[in-house]
Motif scaffolding. Structure first.
Motif, PDB file in Angstrom:
ATOM      1  N   ARG A 186      -9.625   3.673  -5.621  1.00 45.93           N
ATOM      2  CA  ARG A 186     -10.439   2.802  -4.738  1.00 45.93           C
ATOM      3  C   ARG A 186     -11.242   3.626  -3.729  1.00 45.93           C
ATOM      4  O   ARG A 186     -11.554   3.172  -2.624  1.00 45.93           O
ATOM      5  CB  ARG A 186      -9.513   1.805  -4.031  1.00 45.93           C
ATOM      6  CG  ARG A 186      -8.738   0.973  -5.046  1.00 45.93           C
ATOM      7  CD  ARG A 186      -7.911  -0.087  -4.421  1.00 45.93           C
ATOM      8  NE  ARG A 186      -8.706  -1.115  -3.759  1.00 45.93           N
ATOM      9  CZ  ARG A 186      -8.178  -2.198  -3.185  1.00 45.93           C
ATOM     10  NH1 ARG A 186      -6.870  -2.376  -3.215  1.00 45.93           N
ATOM     11  NH2 ARG A 186      -8.952  -3.075  -2.591  1.00 45.93           N
ATOM     12  N   GLU A 189     -14.283   2.354  -1.696  1.00 45.91           N
ATOM     13  CA  GLU A 189     -14.065   1.385  -0.616  1.00 45.91           C
ATOM     14  C   GLU A 189     -13.565   2.052   0.675  1.00 45.91           C
ATOM     15  O   GLU A 189     -13.676   1.482   1.751  1.00 45.91           O
ATOM     16  CB  GLU A 189     -13.030   0.337  -1.048  1.00 45.91           C
ATOM     17  CG  GLU A 189     -13.475  -0.507  -2.229  1.00 45.91           C
ATOM     18  CD  GLU A 189     -12.289  -1.261  -2.825  1.00 45.91           C
ATOM     19  OE1 GLU A 189     -11.814  -2.214  -2.193  1.00 45.91           O
ATOM     20  OE2 GLU A 189     -11.835  -0.858  -3.914  1.00 45.91           O
ATOM     21  N   SER A 210      -9.388   1.600  10.233  1.00 45.27           N
ATOM     22  CA  SER A 210     -10.435   0.738   9.665  1.00 45.27           C
ATOM     23  C   SER A 210      -9.783  -0.373   8.830  1.00 45.27           C
ATOM     24  O   SER A 210      -8.882  -0.113   8.024  1.00 45.27           O
ATOM     25  CB  SER A 210     -11.415   1.567   8.825  1.00 45.27           C
ATOM     26  OG  SER A 210     -11.455   1.093   7.506  1.00 45.27           O
ATOM     27  N   PRO A 211     -10.245  -1.635   9.008  1.00 44.50           N
ATOM     28  CA  PRO A 211      -9.583  -2.773   8.350  1.00 44.50           C
ATOM     29  C   PRO A 211      -9.523  -2.640   6.819  1.00 44.50           C
ATOM     30  O   PRO A 211      -8.506  -2.978   6.218  1.00 44.50           O
ATOM     31  CB  PRO A 211     -10.451  -3.971   8.762  1.00 44.50           C
ATOM     32  CG  PRO A 211     -11.253  -3.517   9.925  1.00 44.50           C
ATOM     33  CD  PRO A 211     -11.367  -2.044   9.864  1.00 44.50           C
ATOM     34  N   VAL A 212     -10.596  -2.139   6.197  1.00 43.42           N
ATOM     35  CA  VAL A 212     -10.606  -2.029   4.729  1.00 43.42           C
ATOM     36  C   VAL A 212      -9.556  -1.005   4.274  1.00 43.42           C
ATOM     37  O   VAL A 212      -8.751  -1.271   3.375  1.00 43.42           O
ATOM     38  CB  VAL A 212     -12.019  -1.642   4.203  1.00 43.42           C
ATOM     39  CG1 VAL A 212     -12.010  -1.498   2.685  1.00 43.42           C
ATOM     40  CG2 VAL A 212     -13.041  -2.669   4.651  1.00 43.42           C
ATOM     41  N   CYS A 213      -9.570   0.166   4.910  1.00 44.80           N
ATOM     42  CA  CYS A 213      -8.588   1.208   4.548  1.00 44.80           C
ATOM     43  C   CYS A 213      -7.163   0.687   4.776  1.00 44.80           C
ATOM     44  O   CYS A 213      -6.265   0.940   3.974  1.00 44.80           O
ATOM     45  CB  CYS A 213      -8.810   2.476   5.364  1.00 44.80           C
ATOM     46  SG  CYS A 213     -10.415   3.216   5.110  1.00 44.80           S
ATOM     47  N   LYS A 214      -6.991  -0.063   5.860  1.00 50.86           N
ATOM     48  CA  LYS A 214      -5.672  -0.624   6.189  1.00 50.86           C
ATOM     49  C   LYS A 214      -5.182  -1.529   5.066  1.00 50.86           C
ATOM     50  O   LYS A 214      -4.032  -1.461   4.655  1.00 50.86           O
ATOM     51  CB  LYS A 214      -5.790  -1.467   7.475  1.00 50.86           C
ATOM     52  CG  LYS A 214      -5.199  -0.794   8.686  1.00 50.86           C
ATOM     53  CD  LYS A 214      -5.248  -1.768   9.846  1.00 50.86           C
ATOM     54  CE  LYS A 214      -4.401  -1.271  10.987  1.00 50.86           C
ATOM     55  NZ  LYS A 214      -4.643  -1.948  12.210  1.00 50.86           N
ATOM     56  N   GLU A 215      -6.093  -2.381   4.592  1.00 47.79           N
ATOM     57  CA  GLU A 215      -5.729  -3.340   3.553  1.00 47.79           C
ATOM     58  C   GLU A 215      -5.374  -2.605   2.259  1.00 47.79           C
ATOM     59  O   GLU A 215      -4.388  -2.932   1.594  1.00 47.79           O
ATOM     60  CB  GLU A 215      -6.915  -4.295   3.341  1.00 47.79           C
ATOM     61  CG  GLU A 215      -6.561  -5.513   2.533  1.00 47.79           C
ATOM     62  CD  GLU A 215      -7.717  -5.944   1.660  1.00 47.79           C
ATOM     63  OE1 GLU A 215      -8.802  -6.194   2.217  1.00 47.79           O
ATOM     64  OE2 GLU A 215      -7.518  -5.991   0.421  1.00 47.79           O
ATOM     65  N   ILE A 216      -6.146  -1.584   1.916  1.00 50.59           N
ATOM     66  CA  ILE A 216      -5.858  -0.811   0.696  1.00 50.59           C
ATOM     67  C   ILE A 216      -4.516  -0.082   0.860  1.00 50.59           C
ATOM     68  O   ILE A 216      -3.687  -0.056  -0.059  1.00 50.59           O
ATOM     69  CB  ILE A 216      -6.994   0.199   0.388  1.00 50.59           C
ATOM     70  CG1 ILE A 216      -8.319  -0.559   0.199  1.00 50.59           C
ATOM     71  CG2 ILE A 216      -6.671   1.044  -0.833  1.00 50.59           C
ATOM     72  CD1 ILE A 216      -9.551   0.318   0.060  1.00 50.59           C
ATOM     73  N   ALA A 218      -1.956  -0.925   2.454  1.00 52.26           N
ATOM     74  CA  ALA A 218      -0.781  -1.817   2.420  1.00 52.26           C
ATOM     75  C   ALA A 218      -0.094  -1.807   1.052  1.00 52.26           C
ATOM     76  O   ALA A 218       1.113  -2.022   0.952  1.00 52.26           O
ATOM     77  CB  ALA A 218      -1.194  -3.231   2.806  1.00 52.26           C
ATOM     78  N   GLY A 219      -0.854  -1.533  -0.004  1.00 47.94           N
ATOM     79  CA  GLY A 219      -0.265  -1.560  -1.347  1.00 47.94           C
ATOM     80  C   GLY A 219       0.061  -0.165  -1.892  1.00 47.94           C
ATOM     81  O   GLY A 219       0.404  -0.017  -3.075  1.00 47.94           O
ATOM     82  N   HIS A 254       6.572   1.507   5.949  1.00 52.49           N
ATOM     83  CA  HIS A 254       5.133   1.741   6.140  1.00 52.49           C
ATOM     84  C   HIS A 254       4.816   2.629   7.342  1.00 52.49           C
ATOM     85  O   HIS A 254       3.676   3.061   7.506  1.00 52.49           O
ATOM     86  CB  HIS A 254       4.383   0.413   6.295  1.00 52.49           C
ATOM     87  CG  HIS A 254       4.379  -0.382   5.024  1.00 52.49           C
ATOM     88  ND1 HIS A 254       3.547  -0.090   3.976  1.00 52.49           N
ATOM     89  CD2 HIS A 254       5.123  -1.435   4.630  1.00 52.49           C
ATOM     90  CE1 HIS A 254       3.773  -0.933   2.993  1.00 52.49           C
ATOM     91  NE2 HIS A 254       4.727  -1.772   3.356  1.00 52.49           N
TER      92      HIS A 254
END
Ligand code: HAM
Length: 414
Positions: A186, A189, A210-216, A218-219, A254
């Motif tokens: 990814r 992104e 950064s919110p996008v990096c954070k979301e990625i 998480a998994g 995490h």
């Protein structure tokens, strides 16, 4: 001319607020001392290399948040963004590793990070921290966490302890490889900084704001699935020790923390909004990194003093209350002014807070002022009082009033 204002992300502490700071600092120092820690003090600015090497080139702190500048001699210096690297530098430079171990130091410092100011996040903030050197035993991890737990309890702050192990360089190799594989899929992104981190230190992507990096992130794969036997054993012993000490905790796989020096144990005490009030961990490679030679284990934590005060205010705590003057010595006429100041000095020498009028106000205005500042007692000194060396000592609440000699007033208030 425009008025000069404070810098963004800095906070003024006014005279009517500082007692809260003094209270928290006193409790923190007292708790640290009961665990055998002594205060250490060190400079506000250091060679930039101390932090880029100590905290880590690929961390947000080093890449985005340091106050770095060239001094007039052309050296690159940085305002400390935290205390741990400085403590290690100081102790290394003064040969602490050759002495008695463990070395236990606590500090109260200002720290500087060029962050986006928001609730609980400042550019100049203050930390209370403890660092312990020389023990690789999980018992020292338990004790360090216990200091934090005790401090929060003494301040009446409720926080949830989250713990994790982020392993050692041995187990981290396979973990970094797994992260690289996961994040490469990814890559487009991820933010620019994280693309750089993907090559240099993929673990840092887990801490990106950064919110996008954070979301990625998480998994992403979890470090706890990659721990070597030694790190796994250390982590289990920590959990057992915490349970034995009666310190409740939550395991959060995490947590990676924003600084590169951590090994094995990491932990955070969070408030109900997830804000970290106190955080730290073990850093077994940092002394070597900074000292160049010595191999000494270390661990510790730091706590944001502004955040502790905020949590206490939110809970309605009193901070022991601000001090009030013991007595206001009002004066009538020049003789009275001199006598009031003399009697006040006598009380001050005995450690008593004694106020006098320095504005030349009327007696009525002086008494109004004494009431406003919360003085416990008042005395009025005019010509006859000065002559007889006797005056009426009265409580401002009105439940005590007696004519006494100056001698007796001093004795009564002492
Ligand atoms: P840290 O997590 O970066 O760790 O900061 C520790 C604490 O300082 C945070 O939990 C928070 O309470 C406070 N803090 C951090 N940044 C800010 C900010 N911008 N504004 C207000 N408060 C802040 C360290 O600094 C490590 N040196 C802790 C440590 C000591 N690890 C081992 N020993």
């Amino acid at each position: 001319m425009a008025q000069i204002k404070a810098q963004r992300g800095t906070k003024d502490v006014l005279c009517g607020e500082s007692y809260k700071w003094q209270y928290v600092e006193q409790v923190a120092s007292r708790v640290a001392k009961t665990f055998g820690y002594k205060e250490i003090r060190f400079p506000t600015f250091e060679d930039t290399a101390l932090f880029s090497r100590g905290v880590g080139e690929t961390t947000d702190i080093v890449q985005k948040e340091m106050y770095t500048f060239q001094d007039k001699g052309g050296r690159s210096v940085t305002l400390r963004p935290e205390g741990t690297a400085s403590v290690v530098r100081t102790l290394s430079e003064h040969g602490a590793w050759g002495g008695l171990l463990p070395v236990k130091a606590y500090y109260i410092i200002s720290a500087f990070r060029y962050e986006k100011p928001q609730a609980g996040r400042l550019r100049e903030f203050h930390q209370f921290g403890v660092e312990c050197f020389g023990s690789s035993s999980p018992a020292s991890d338990v004790q360090t966490i216990k200091i934090g737990h005790t401090l929060l309890k003494e301040l009446g702050i409720h926080a949830v302890l989250n713990i994790n192990s982020i392993g050692c360089p041995t187990c981290r190799g396979a973990f970094q490889a797994a992260l690289k594989e996961y994040f490469s899929a990814r890559k487009e992104e991820l933010c620019q900084t994280c693309n750089d981190r993907l090559e240099r230190n993929p673990m840092r992507i887990l801490d990106c704001k950064s919110p996008v990096c954070k979301e990625i992130a998480a998994g992403a794969p979890l470090i706890t699935d990659f721990l070597c036997e030694s790190c796994r054993g250390h982590y289990e012993a920590l959990q057992e020790g915490l349970s034995e000490a009666g310190i409740p905790f939550v395991k959060d796989p995490h947590i990676v923390r924003g600084l590169d020096y951590y090994t094995k144990t990491v932990f955070e005490f969070l408030d109900q909004n997830g804000l970290a009030l106190l955080a730290g961990g073990r850093y077994d490679g940092l002394v070597r990194e900074i000292d160049g030679k010595a191999e000494v284990c270390g661990l510790g934590f730091a706590s944001g003093i502004e955040r502790l005060i905020g949590a206490m205010e939110a809970a309605g705590h009193s901070f022991g209350g601000d001090a009030v003057p013991k007595v206001f010595l009002a004066s009538l006429g020049q003789k009275g002014v001199y006598a009031a100041e003399k009697l006040a000095d006598r009380l001050r020498r005995a450690g008593i807070w004694a106020e006098t009028d320095i504005l030349g106000r009327s007696l009525k205005a002086q008494m109004k002022y004494a009431d406003k500042i919360g003085a416990e007692y008042a005395v009025v000194l005019g010509d006859s009082e000065v002559e007889n060396e006797r005056a009426v000592l009265k409580s401002m609440k009105g439940d005590f009033s007696e004519e006494l000699s100056f001698e007796e007033i001093a004795a009564r208030l002492g």
